[in-house]
Design a protein around this motif. Sequence first.
Motif, PDB file in Angstrom:
ATOM      1  N   UNK A  55       0.834  -1.205   0.000  1.00 18.24           N
ATOM      2  CA  UNK A  55       0.000   0.000   0.000  1.00 18.24           C
ATOM      3  C   UNK A  55       0.865   1.250   0.000  1.00 18.24           C
ATOM      4  N   UNK A  56       1.977   1.210   0.732  1.00 18.92           N
ATOM      5  CA  UNK A  56       2.867   2.360   0.801  1.00 18.92           C
ATOM      6  C   UNK A  56       3.749   2.277   2.028  1.00 18.92           C
ATOM      7  N   UNK A  57       4.402   3.372   2.330  1.00 20.98           N
ATOM      8  CA  UNK A  57       5.347   3.442   3.436  1.00 20.98           C
ATOM      9  C   UNK A  57       4.824   4.390   4.516  1.00 20.98           C
ATOM     10  N   UNK A  58       5.131   4.056   5.751  1.00 18.74           N
ATOM     11  CA  UNK A  58       4.625   4.798   6.908  1.00 18.74           C
ATOM     12  C   UNK A  58       5.801   5.213   7.786  1.00 18.74           C
ATOM     13  N   UNK A  59       6.034   6.514   7.917  1.00 17.48           N
ATOM     14  CA  UNK A  59       7.146   7.003   8.735  1.00 17.48           C
ATOM     15  C   UNK A  59       6.943   6.654  10.206  1.00 17.48           C
ATOM     16  N   UNK A  60       8.006   6.257  10.853  1.00 16.63           N
ATOM     17  CA  UNK A  60       7.996   6.009  12.300  1.00 16.63           C
ATOM     18  C   UNK A  60       8.855   7.082  12.940  1.00 16.63           C
ATOM     19  N   UNK A  61       8.303   7.772  13.931  1.00 15.95           N
ATOM     20  CA  UNK A  61       8.996   8.912  14.527  1.00 15.95           C
ATOM     21  C   UNK A  61       9.093   8.755  16.040  1.00 15.95           C
ATOM     22  N   UNK A  62      10.053   9.446  16.583  1.00 18.62           N
ATOM     23  CA  UNK A  62      10.187   9.552  18.031  1.00 18.62           C
ATOM     24  C   UNK A  62       9.062  10.435  18.541  1.00 18.62           C
ATOM     25  N   UNK A  63       8.379   9.992  19.598  1.00 21.66           N
ATOM     26  CA  UNK A  63       7.258  10.752  20.157  1.00 21.66           C
ATOM     27  C   UNK A  63       7.626  11.268  21.539  1.00 21.66           C
ATOM     28  N   UNK A  64       7.515  12.592  21.714  1.00 18.93           N
ATOM     29  CA  UNK A  64       7.824  13.265  22.983  1.00 18.93           C
ATOM     30  C   UNK A  64       6.595  14.010  23.471  1.00 18.93           C
ATOM     31  N   UNK A  65       6.509  14.315  24.764  1.00 19.99           N
ATOM     32  CA  UNK A  65       5.370  15.094  25.256  1.00 19.99           C
ATOM     33  C   UNK A  65       5.279  16.440  24.546  1.00 19.99           C
ATOM     34  N   UNK A  66       4.067  16.950  24.337  1.00 19.22           N
ATOM     35  CA  UNK A  66       3.905  18.227  23.642  1.00 19.22           C
ATOM     36  C   UNK A  66       4.588  19.356  24.410  1.00 19.22           C
ATOM     37  N   UNK A  67       5.197  20.261  23.677  1.00 22.36           N
ATOM     38  CA  UNK A  67       5.880  21.381  24.309  1.00 22.36           C
ATOM     39  C   UNK A  67       7.298  21.086  24.719  1.00 22.36           C
ATOM     40  N   UNK A  68       7.690  19.817  24.680  1.00 22.94           N
ATOM     41  CA  UNK A  68       9.060  19.462  25.049  1.00 22.94           C
ATOM     42  C   UNK A  68      10.004  19.759  23.893  1.00 22.94           C
ATOM     43  N   UNK A  69      11.203  20.201  24.211  1.00 18.37           N
ATOM     44  CA  UNK A  69      12.179  20.516  23.170  1.00 18.37           C
ATOM     45  C   UNK A  69      12.569  19.251  22.416  1.00 18.37           C
ATOM     46  N   UNK A  70      12.834  19.375  21.114  1.00 22.23           N
ATOM     47  CA  UNK A  70      13.285  18.201  20.347  1.00 22.23           C
ATOM     48  C   UNK A  70      14.540  17.593  20.969  1.00 22.23           C
ATOM     49  N   UNK A  71      14.665  16.286  20.869  1.00 19.39           N
ATOM     50  CA  UNK A  71      15.804  15.596  21.470  1.00 19.39           C
ATOM     51  C   UNK A  71      16.279  14.489  20.555  1.00 19.39           C
ATOM     52  N   UNK A  72      17.530  14.159  20.666  1.00 19.85           N
ATOM     53  CA  UNK A  72      18.087  13.017  19.958  1.00 19.85           C
ATOM     54  C   UNK A  72      17.721  11.745  20.707  1.00 19.85           C
ATOM     55  N   UNK A  73      17.674  10.639  19.983  1.00 22.89           N
ATOM     56  CA  UNK A  73      17.336   9.362  20.604  1.00 22.89           C
ATOM     57  C   UNK A  73      18.280   9.044  21.754  1.00 22.89           C
ATOM     58  N   UNK A  74      19.565   9.292  21.575  1.00 27.14           N
ATOM     59  CA  UNK A  74      20.545   8.975  22.620  1.00 27.14           C
ATOM     60  C   UNK A  74      20.324   9.774  23.893  1.00 27.14           C
TER      61      UNK A  74
END
Length: 298
Positions: free
Chosen positions: A165-184
């Motif tokens: 059917x297609x491809x589905x992106x998988x993303x890191x999910x953080x609480x809303x309002x939290x600054x972006x972070x690296x997985x590590x």
Amino acid sequence: MFDLRRLRLLHELSVRGTLAAVADALAYSPSTISQQLAQLEREAGVALLQPDGRRVRLTPQGEALAAHAARMLEADEQARAELERMQPSLAPVRVAVMQSAAHGLVPTALTLLAEREPTLRVEVAELAPEEGLFELAARGFDLVIAEQYPGHTREHRSGLERTLLGHDDVRLALPPGEAPAELADLRERAWVLEPRGTAAREWATQQCRAAGFEPDVRFELADLTAHVRLVAAGHAVGMIPDLVHAGAAAPVRTVELPGMPRRDIFTAVRRGSTERAALRAVQDALQDAFDAIRPSEP
């Protein structure tokens, strides 16, 4: 002549392994199945089953006939599909669907089908991809919606055909309002992941290990909407596929994972039923529903 219904029971036993499992899948009593298989033995003129402790197993002759039964059942499906094509009857379609597709694809697809094929009956049950693909091979369903994560290929079962059917992106999910972070940076955080033994859990764990840590999994849930709520409430972080949000704005902060991974979303049907008009109608509606969510899909 062999009775096709009894051949199906033999096929089911070869796939499921026990009379109890066959009885549960087909809503028959074990005694009824035993009686029908005994009649099949008389038709064959050879022993098809032999005791194995409290269970039974197929004899070499039983295994040979079960293999023929699979081909006969496929031929039966092909014949029915051709008759349906010549004079459409739109027999019911039984669909096994993973949870994210149940939320993100099925409602839109059913709306399209209600407009295109208003007399078509579609029956939907939620099953993990592993179980859904097994049940499809065992003729418990007509179509399955499943997924495959990068580097974690699924077994190709004999007699099944897949359509991407297609491809589905998988993303890191953080609480809303939290600054972006690296997985590590999330090695000390509480995680919500799917149950052990699933491809999604294995894949997510490997992503964390590649980043240098073992995730602290405090929440182990199959329900991805529960994942989203836990993350949104600030209790955990996770890895959420876009399909869970069904094209709407995510209620959590999403961050790209290393390599921008995507899972494959595919349908699977038995080879003998690929020409069924009703199945094609369902597959077309699912494809259109997916394209509506991912209009820019390359």
